[in-house]
Write an enzyme that holds these catalytic residues in place. Sequence first.
Site, PDB file in Angstrom:
ATOM      1  N   GLU A 133      47.558  47.836  68.752  1.00 46.31           N
ATOM      2  CA  GLU A 133      48.065  47.355  69.977  1.00 46.31           C
ATOM      3  C   GLU A 133      49.225  47.925  70.674  1.00 46.31           C
ATOM      4  O   GLU A 133      50.005  47.358  70.722  1.00 46.31           O
ATOM      5  CB  GLU A 133      48.058  45.769  69.759  1.00 46.31           C
ATOM      6  CG  GLU A 133      46.539  45.261  69.137  1.00 46.31           C
ATOM      7  CD  GLU A 133      46.649  43.882  69.136  1.00 46.31           C
ATOM      8  OE1 GLU A 133      47.715  43.134  68.961  1.00 46.31           O
ATOM      9  OE2 GLU A 133      45.796  43.079  68.901  1.00 46.31           O
ATOM     10  N   GLU A 189      38.943  43.762  67.304  1.00 46.38           N
ATOM     11  CA  GLU A 189      39.241  42.703  66.845  1.00 46.38           C
ATOM     12  C   GLU A 189      38.629  41.672  68.369  1.00 46.38           C
ATOM     13  O   GLU A 189      38.732  41.894  69.324  1.00 46.38           O
ATOM     14  CB  GLU A 189      40.928  42.454  67.085  1.00 46.38           C
ATOM     15  CG  GLU A 189      41.580  43.111  66.071  1.00 46.38           C
ATOM     16  CD  GLU A 189      43.140  42.676  66.255  1.00 46.38           C
ATOM     17  OE1 GLU A 189      43.615  41.774  66.761  1.00 46.38           O
ATOM     18  OE2 GLU A 189      43.894  43.399  65.478  1.00 46.38           O
TER      19      GLU A 189
END
Length: 1025
Positions: free
Chosen positions: A224, A314
């Site tokens: 991320e 995710e």
Amino acid sequence: MHLGALRRGKQHLRQLPKRRGLSWVLFVTFSVLCVLVLPVRHSNIFSPASHLDFSGLEPAVDMLAGMGFTGNGRTNDVLWDKYSLIIKGQRVFIHSGEFHTFRLPVPGLWLDILQKVKAAGFNAISVYSHMALINPSPGVVDFNDYRALEPLYEAAKQTGIWIVFRPGPYINAETTAGGIAHWVTSEVAGELRTNATDWHAAWQDYLQGVITETVPYQVTQDNEYPQEPATHAEYFRELETVYWNSSIVVPLTTNDPGEDQAWINGTGAVDIYGLDSYPQRFDCSHPDVWNPVVTNYYSHHESVNPGQPWYFPEFQGGAFDAWGPTAPGYGQCRILTGANFENVFNLNLLASNAKLINYYMLYGGTSWGALPFPGVYTSYDYGSAIAENRELTVKYPELKRQGLFLRSSPDFYKTDWVGNSTGGMVSVSNPAAFVTLLRNPDSAASFYIARQENSTTTDVTTFKLNVTTSAGNFEVPRFVSGITLGGRQSKIIVTDYSFGSSSKVLYSTAQVLFAGQIGGRDVLFLYGDPTSESEAALTLNGTPRIQGTGVSLVSSNGVTSVTFLPGIQGLITIWDSSEQLVLYSDADTAGTFWSPEISANDSVEFANYWQFGTNSSILVGGPYLVRNATITGSTLALRGDLNDSVRLTVIAPDDVKTVTWNGIPISADVAAVSNLTTQGGFVAQLKPSSTVLGFAPPALTNWRYADSLPEIRSGFSDANWTLANHTTTNIPFKPYYGDGRVLYGCDYGYCENIVLWRGHFNVTENTQSVNFSINGGEAFAATVWVNDVFLNTSYGNYIAPTNNRNILEETDDEFHFPPGSLLYGRENVITILQDNMGLNQSGPVIDEEKSPRGVRGFMLNTGEFGEWKVQGKIGGYTKCAGVLNEGGLYGERMGWHLPGFDTSSWALRDLSDGLPNATAGVGFFVTTFNLSIPDGFDVPMSFTFDDTFQPYRSQLYVNGWMMGKRVSNLGPQYQFPVQQGILDYNGINTVAVALWAMESESCVYEGGVGGIETNNPPWSPEGRS
């Protein structure tokens, strides 16, 4: 505080199969994107429809390129096209759930989680590794105990699970510093997560250790992170270079936290782009209030990486919960992201043509010790389908229904997105319904995925759908009033759907649970809502020996239409012939069924992996959990868990004559079997043993007490403490005021948990007060004494919190010296007891991970401080539990929390009595209790504190492990599950509670209900002085 067994229904325990001794070689497999791969021989298993199969040959790169496949030029074992991954020549849908082994620090229990993952139809897990635990100090890399990877790989091999391995080094994951080793935050001057040379040097040992442990396996990289500025991109290129210069050959990937189009092209670009999505976000306070589904997943995919499979590293499988008196708790998160959410939002992912999906989290676990970042508390239950104590929750059956459908539907692994009802490519009779069409270009199997146009509505919507089939175009359903969406619900309507070796479903508005072959028969298991009607049209073969009652069958042109009317409860047989078996049930009954795979023998490569080692399975209904099944001769051996008496229903090959449950033969109910099927059926009654009904947790009594704050007594010597005399720091957040000295714990090696500071000074008649700015992270506290006199406590929240917005990261308070507290003509000492709640994760401010935990400002109203001394944990990483397990409390430094420490000379004092004299301070309470739990039982147990709001904090240690941090002035957590392996199921257990009373006249109320190896650190005097 009580120790309690968490109940499920009326039971305290679940009866488990006895585990046999395991003997496995190092897990050697190939993996996907984020797992570890060794080129090995190809599997020779037959590949079902829509699966490619290059068994027995090594396809040349140019041949594969001509078929539209892409690779990274380093291996042919893992390729891809715009549809899905191609693993060793077979098309694979990656259906994964997140599991962090470090949050379940008992390697023997990892198999339990993987078996529950596999039983729900998943074929993969995603796993972070944690740099701070593995690389606790410069030059130290530790893959022992719960940090090890090999036990995970062995468990994965045994269950047939692929592993998506994500070592970071930054992982986020609501963990301290996002997983970056604490020593890095003070010893690295350069900006973290960039191409800074000292940061580059800092992560080398860790990643090289990961590669050494996992070669020849694959890994993905940092989590991320934006591609801009250029220093970020160059950092990713450096990570990639490490893998490229190793034997890692499979593709690399990362995850984009938003639709930022990062890492697709340019410097640092990865092989396959992935998008994270949490559509309900993380506020569970109003669990019935939904955000709508995201409607641009498919268009985003087409705009950024249409030549790659659509990957979600995710997707929301729950939500984390924050500190605070109004924090809703994980029960509310489990409602917000419950079965209805899974049904609507997961199917919306499928409708976007995603073929690689990982749900974060599938099992959350426990952020024990100093694992959490300051925003969350000890529990990382996450509202997941598998609870923190490893119980299956109400969310699990819906995931299982979806998982078994995906495993049963290889045609779904390759589909084109055709269009939806808004764009005119799909026609529906009611605009309140929204339908997306996916079609397999080879078989023409079609999947119409329906939801409400307003995905948040609770209204009931009924509609009809125009479908295109091999028998022509027509509207369905034909015989009932319509397809019903009961509020927040989605459905998949299939057409030209194959099951078994040769059977076809022309269309079905009933949902598919299972489709396959069992014992030479084609088997289909459909389900629907008991309050609405549904319909299926299929080709039925053979002579029926049992034909459905309560349903209508109409045949025309070789196709039989079956109407399922409202009111059907339980399992019914629609068609039972020597060639086919068709079953139907309501959705809840379908959720009680399992389809364990029948693994190939050990001589077959990947014997436990679906598609690769086996395509055989059975159906089993009733038990709480079915872990696995084997067939030897005419005996079917089932292994699983029970928590109540159940009706066992089995569909197996017809040569099975005997069924055992956890090794015990079961007598069949012949009459019940005759109503199910005449071939391969088995029905019986299962019930737990009397041991399950008779277990009661032991009482926690005979507490021993000792003061754990000698630092405030006169005569205490801090001569052996660390001198806090730094005047520079690599932490970018500088002190606010003082005399130039830096009092940050991480600068002295004390980043974790409780840290004590002692400031020496002399006074005059004008000395009246002292100011401190203290930083401990959100929800921290710091209590201050002058000499032996309590001054006050600085709270990381306002004194009378009314909502979670009062959470603070640091405070700036003035402390007044009461009359008689100062010593004139002698040295005075300020003692600060400070709780460090973890280091921040990355955020909008550069290097937030380098959190300034400690004293950011110190100033007497007159005069100056002399020496400052600091003390935190001792020994740290040399202990079994690791660097994050302990802090600097005197009792911790002396090892009072460890098994074997002799407390016989301590005073008897009940924990509910609090500290003597109702004063502010810290006391250690220690007791022991014995457990004697037979093998083959799983007993979820927890330690429960009072649930009132009071000014105390406590740390719970079980056999040396810090398994809970109770912050009673904030909440919300007061119940702390502890796993077998930390608990000794057959022996003496030591429990210690460090009670920190933050105000005078506070007290604690007692209340509440309260084959795995233990590896708990015993007490030793070494290093404890």
